[in-house]
Enzyme design. Sequence first.
Site, PDB file in Angstrom:
ATOM      1  N   GLU A  43       0.829  -1.213   0.000  1.00  0.00           N
ATOM      2  CA  GLU A  43       0.000   0.000   0.000  1.00  0.00           C
ATOM      3  C   GLU A  43       0.860   1.259   0.000  1.00  0.00           C
ATOM      4  O   GLU A  43       0.494   2.263  -0.603  1.00  0.00           O
ATOM      5  CB  GLU A  43      -0.954   0.010   1.194  1.00  0.00           C
ATOM      6  CG  GLU A  43      -2.144  -0.929   1.037  1.00  0.00           C
ATOM      7  CD  GLU A  43      -3.023  -0.597  -0.172  1.00  0.00           C
ATOM      8  OE1 GLU A  43      -3.128   0.581  -0.543  1.00  0.00           O
ATOM      9  OE2 GLU A  43      -3.581  -1.540  -0.764  1.00  0.00           O
ATOM     10  N   TYR A 125      -6.522   7.732   3.012  1.00  0.00           N
ATOM     11  CA  TYR A 125      -6.755   6.701   2.005  1.00  0.00           C
ATOM     12  C   TYR A 125      -6.044   5.393   2.382  1.00  0.00           C
ATOM     13  O   TYR A 125      -6.647   4.320   2.419  1.00  0.00           O
ATOM     14  CB  TYR A 125      -6.271   7.179   0.615  1.00  0.00           C
ATOM     15  CG  TYR A 125      -6.162   6.015  -0.331  1.00  0.00           C
ATOM     16  CD1 TYR A 125      -7.305   5.508  -0.936  1.00  0.00           C
ATOM     17  CD2 TYR A 125      -4.949   5.371  -0.558  1.00  0.00           C
ATOM     18  CE1 TYR A 125      -7.242   4.392  -1.755  1.00  0.00           C
ATOM     19  CE2 TYR A 125      -4.874   4.251  -1.370  1.00  0.00           C
ATOM     20  CZ  TYR A 125      -6.022   3.774  -1.966  1.00  0.00           C
ATOM     21  OH  TYR A 125      -5.955   2.667  -2.769  1.00  0.00           O
ATOM     22  N   ASP A 143      -9.764   6.870  -3.185  1.00  0.00           N
ATOM     23  CA  ASP A 143      -8.777   7.630  -3.960  1.00  0.00           C
ATOM     24  C   ASP A 143      -9.469   8.170  -5.217  1.00  0.00           C
ATOM     25  O   ASP A 143     -10.685   8.032  -5.373  1.00  0.00           O
ATOM     26  CB  ASP A 143      -7.565   6.751  -4.295  1.00  0.00           C
ATOM     27  CG  ASP A 143      -7.924   5.622  -5.236  1.00  0.00           C
ATOM     28  OD1 ASP A 143      -9.139   5.402  -5.485  1.00  0.00           O
ATOM     29  OD2 ASP A 143      -7.004   4.946  -5.728  1.00  0.00           O
TER      30      ASP A 143
END
Length: 353
Positions: A43, A125, A143
């Site tokens: 991520e 996010y 996002d």
Amino acid sequence: MYPSKEVHNQGEFARLLLSWFSRHGRKLPWRKRRDPYAIWVSEIMLQQTRAEVVIPYYERFLKAFPTVQALAQASLDAVLRFWEGLGYYARARNLYHAATEIARRGGRFPSDVRGWRELPGIGPYTAAALAAIVNRQNAIALDANLLRVGARLFGERQVLSAPEVRRRIERRFLELLPPGEAGAFNQALMDLGALVCLPKNPRCQACPVRKFCVARARGLQEEIPVRGARRIRPHREFIVAFIQDVRGRVLLVRQPDRGIWSGMWTLPYVEASSWREARPKLEAVTGGPLRRISGRPSHTTTHTFTHFSATYTAIPVLLMAPARRGRWVRPEQPNLAVPAPHRKLLQAFSCSP
Ligand code: SF4
């Protein structure tokens, strides 16, 4: 034929989306992993970078640092070297600092959005994505991709940058999220945005949830999302000193601990548009007087950052005193973490006579 504004059957929406995802979702290496460390690294790498670019870096990184303890015990220089070429180096520094924090806690990773937000380098996010995928918490990783999909699905006609619009789209997605399926649901939406609901020419015929889509029902796919006025990215110019010693080695300086390339090694450079303007500033960087070498060509490269674009013009110069700071390295193999524009300049000089 189409619902005007509401997805009436939440269960059917999730079922269609998730069954499409299990057949057509992207087979990405981090999706085979269950350990929080491997998912967390992915991520962070995926912030600002496309999945296909991330894959080789991800695999190399996990081979070098297979656990959070291994990462915490490495040096920051080693971590930056494995990040080299991926850009946005603050991500690597934050990952490293967060790893030392997690290792200090005995390797325990956060258990919810709030816990993830407390780690350096994790915004709303990424925290939502990690909480959904690692902890199965009901969260939506909103996002630009998911905002676009949501805006079209729910027929959102307001500019997407408005916070209330983002909250509205997030709430609508949360209503559709089947409990316990947050990881797959988020990843399915991400893939829908990456493979089907494209920014231009969305592939509505292949869309598993087309029967719920307000934009499609009204023929508004190209008008939604509505964008605000585009910002013009400013341009900045930098002059770079290419300094060699008698053995052909090049002087690199370490960047301070703040700024875009903090902790990395670059050719000495300053913001300026001419050699005349740059020289006194460069002399402050190198700690000695500089003289331009006449007859040797300079090299230029450009680079685009998030908030500005930049031109780097590297000029061959002589340092007229012993170097007071920096390190002499072979230009073709500096063995230090060097950001892409400076690496390109080193290569340009290595290849030129
Ligand atoms: Fe996007 Fe078309 Fe699917 Fe609507 S139907 S979500 S516009 S791909």
